[in-house]
Enzyme design. Structure first.
Site, mmCIF file in Angstrom:
data_model
loop_
_atom_site.group_PDB
_atom_site.id
_atom_site.type_symbol
_atom_site.label_atom_id
_atom_site.label_comp_id
_atom_site.label_asym_id
_atom_site.label_seq_id
_atom_site.Cartn_x
_atom_site.Cartn_y
_atom_site.Cartn_z
ATOM 1 C CG ASP A 1 47.264 61.216 65.131
ATOM 2 O OD1 ASP A 1 48.439 60.981 65.384
ATOM 3 O OD2 ASP A 1 46.684 60.760 64.125
ATOM 4 C CG ASP B 1 46.445 61.391 59.882
ATOM 5 O OD1 ASP B 1 47.358 62.186 59.612
ATOM 6 O OD2 ASP B 1 46.656 60.269 60.375
ATOM 7 C CD GLU B 2 49.846 63.964 62.980
ATOM 8 O OE1 GLU B 2 50.458 64.884 63.533
ATOM 9 O OE2 GLU B 2 50.389 62.950 62.528
#
Length: 421
Positions: free
Chosen positions: A8, A103-104
């Site tokens: 993350d 974003d992960e």
DNA sequence: TCTGGGGTCCTAGGACCC
DNA sequence: TCTGGGGTCCTAGGACCC
């Protein structure tokens, strides 16, 4: 059991802006949504000031001024590009990667023989060194446990160094007992309210309920989650995902009553959807258009409507989709209202190649080379160089983006210049 | 004055068919 | 006018994610 890693990026958009403005390190930074509407990313310092996710910008004006918060308009091109860089580095640590969001991501770490915590620390170090984006990493036997581990890693960064590995039953139970029910992956507002009513306050208590009970209250999705939290891999790694819907929707910077203004936007949204469709090499068989008034304005008459139109043939042509979208708009548009938002969603996809095989049944085949040429020109020169007549240049609109950062990585004219003497 | 955007999956219920 | 059951497909709506 193949362990999974979950990665993350911390406060991703805010961190992207910081990469190119190192002076903002340790200072509060926020990023605003389109039209500079709401805060959609906050650095840790901004969070500490009490700025909430999704809070309207005008409500936090005072905090911004008082604490000298750095404010940016969303620069999604920059974030998308930084995201690709982060994932391509992480891809070097496992051949099996699922990109879960901008974003992960998840990695399948099966077959990795090094100590996994050390491996995680290496990932973190490399990503941070090469991109300057800070990340947190969780490792566990299932995706849900890896996600949980990331929360622990982030929350107790000082102790974990930003990497946490749930490698024992003891650690699993400890983490689940610590994790508030509302923070469990897959448990949102409604479900957590319901679960709290049954006195289920943390993830561990959820795993103690019977399968029947969980299924009855949370459907099979919740049941899968329960197994995953118990360490039984049930939620699979999904490596390639072609999208099943593609949407382009916007809130307008002011309210619009004239159908011509709305038609121009809807037409542009359809063109955007067609570009995204072609990028994925899909055609759509249906298109949805919606419009809505400003529901924050209780003093004004409200109207919203949406329509799904089945297309006579599958297409990803900008021209045809813009035509169908404007026809759909005309069916739901009612005069006398002030509209604040509209959108186009394309649905029911089929692969592009199939279309070309049915060359005699489809009118749109003649558009294929044309669209290819347009895509190429728009890529080569500036975006939106080529526009349809319905996107009349005279009616061109722009989003409010008063605090836009440069396109540091995607526009040659805006790259950071370094002087070497 | 000003309030984001883009996705996924599941279920219940209706329409339709035999 | 009364009377069945089972299967499939579709859609709207509701939950969730970032």
């Amino acid at each position: 059991m193949p362990p999974f890693a979950h990665i993350d990026c911390n406060n991703f958009y805010a961190s992207c802006e910081r990469v190119f403005n190192p002076s903002l390190r340790d200072k509060p930074v926020i990023v605003l949504s389109n039209n500079d509407g709401c805060a959609i990313a906050r650095s840790n310092e901004a969070k500490k000031l009490g700025i909430k996710m999704g809070e309207p910008a005008f409500k936090i004006k005072d905090i911004i001024e008082k604490h000298d918060v750095a404010v940016f308009s969303a620069n999604f091109e920059l974030y998308g590009d930084m995201s690709n860089r982060v994932f391509s580095i992480l891809g070097g640590f496992s051949a099996k990667i699922e990109i879960y969001s901008i974003d992960e991501c998840f990695l399948d770490l099966e077959g990795i023989t090094t100590d996994l915590r050390t491996y995680g620390l290496e990932m973190k170090q490399r990503v941070e060194k090469w991109t300057h984006i800070p990340i947190s990493i969780g490792i566990g036997a299932t995706k849900a446990l890896a996600k949980t581990a990331t929360r622990v890693a982030k929350k107790f960064a000082a102790q974990t160094g930003g990497v946490h590995y749930i490698d024992s039953e003891e650690k699993r139970i400890k983490a689940l007992k610590w994790l508030d029910i509302a923070d469990v992956w897959g448990i949102g507002r409604q479900y957590s309210k319901r679960l709290l009513a049954y006195n289920i306050k943390n993830a561990y208590q959820l795993t103690m309920m019977s399968d029947d009970w969980v299924k009855r209250h949370l459907t099979v999705v919740g049941l899968r989650l329960k197994y995953d939290l118990q360490g039984i891999p049930t939620i699979r790694l999904d490596e390639i995902k072609d999208k099943k819907n593609i949407a382009t929707t916007r809130t307008f910077d002011n309210m619009l009553g004239d159908i011509r203004d709305i038609r121009e936007r809807v037409s542009t949204f359809a063109v955007k959807c067609s570009e995204k469709l072609r990028k994925q090499k899909s055609c759509c068989n249906a298109i949805q258009v919606f419009i809505t008034t400003n529901y924050f304005r209780e003093d004004m008459p409200q109207y919203s409507n949406s329509i799904v139109v089945k297309l006579p043939f599958a297409t990803n042509s900008a021209i045809e989709l813009a035509n169908f979208a404007t026809l759909a708009l005309e069916k739901i548009f009612r005069p006398g209202y002030k509209y604040k938002k509209a959108g186009v969603i394309v649905l029911d996809f089929s692969p592009e190649e199939n279309q070309q095989l049915n060359i005699f049944e489809n009118r749109n085949t003649k558009h294929i080379p044309l669209m290819k040429a347009i895509d190429k020109l728009n890529r080569r020169y500036s975006k939106d160089l080529i526009r349809l007549a319905t996107q009349a240049p005279g009616r061109t609109w722009r989003m409010r983006q008063e605090k836009l950062s440069n396109h540091y990585t995607t526009d040659i004219n805006e790259v950071v210049k370094v002087r070497v003497s």
